[in-house]
Design a protein around this motif. Structure first.
Motif, PDB file in Angstrom:
ATOM      1  N   GLN A  43       0.866  -1.174   0.000  1.00  0.00           N
ATOM      2  CA  GLN A  43       0.000   0.000   0.000  1.00  0.00           C
ATOM      3  C   GLN A  43       0.904   1.226   0.000  1.00  0.00           C
ATOM      4  N   GLN A  46      -0.723   7.135  -0.575  1.00  0.00           N
ATOM      5  CA  GLN A  46      -2.047   7.636  -0.944  1.00  0.00           C
ATOM      6  C   GLN A  46      -3.151   6.618  -0.644  1.00  0.00           C
ATOM      7  N   GLN A  48      -3.387   3.588  -2.031  1.00  0.00           N
ATOM      8  CA  GLN A  48      -3.618   2.639  -3.122  1.00  0.00           C
ATOM      9  C   GLN A  48      -2.898   1.330  -2.839  1.00  0.00           C
ATOM     10  N   GLY A  50      -1.314  -2.331  -4.204  1.00  0.00           N
ATOM     11  CA  GLY A  50      -0.638  -2.793  -5.402  1.00  0.00           C
ATOM     12  C   GLY A  50       0.026  -4.133  -5.189  1.00  0.00           C
ATOM     13  N   THR A  68      -1.553  -1.740  -9.798  1.00  0.00           N
ATOM     14  CA  THR A  68      -2.292  -1.065  -8.717  1.00  0.00           C
ATOM     15  C   THR A  68      -3.781  -1.354  -8.878  1.00  0.00           C
TER      16      THR A  68
END
Length: 69
Positions: A43, A46, A48, A50, A68
């Motif tokens: 992670q 931000q 996100q 992945g 991602t």
């Protein structure tokens, strides 16, 4: 430059995720999912998520693919 076996490289990146991206957190290694395995599940800052996958290259070197989601 990192050198070693696939397992050595995975271990080095898992211990030093800032080599991939500053602030990246490794959440899991060798995570099994329905479609197979994820070498490194992470992670970013931000939020996100992945996945990073080791991929042997035609020249014999090791490459990485990232996704991602």
């Amino acid at each position: 430059m990192l050198a070693g076996s696939e397992a050595d490289l995975q271990e080095a990146l898992a211990r030093n995720p800032d080599l991939i991206e500053p602030g990246l957190r490794i959440l899991n290694r060798e995570l099994l999912v329905d479609s197979g395995g994820i070498d490194l599940y992470a992670q970013d800052q931000q939020g996100q998520f992945g996945a990073l996958q080791r991929r042997p290259q035609r020249d014999g070197n090791l490459g990485w693919s990232s996704y991602t989601f």
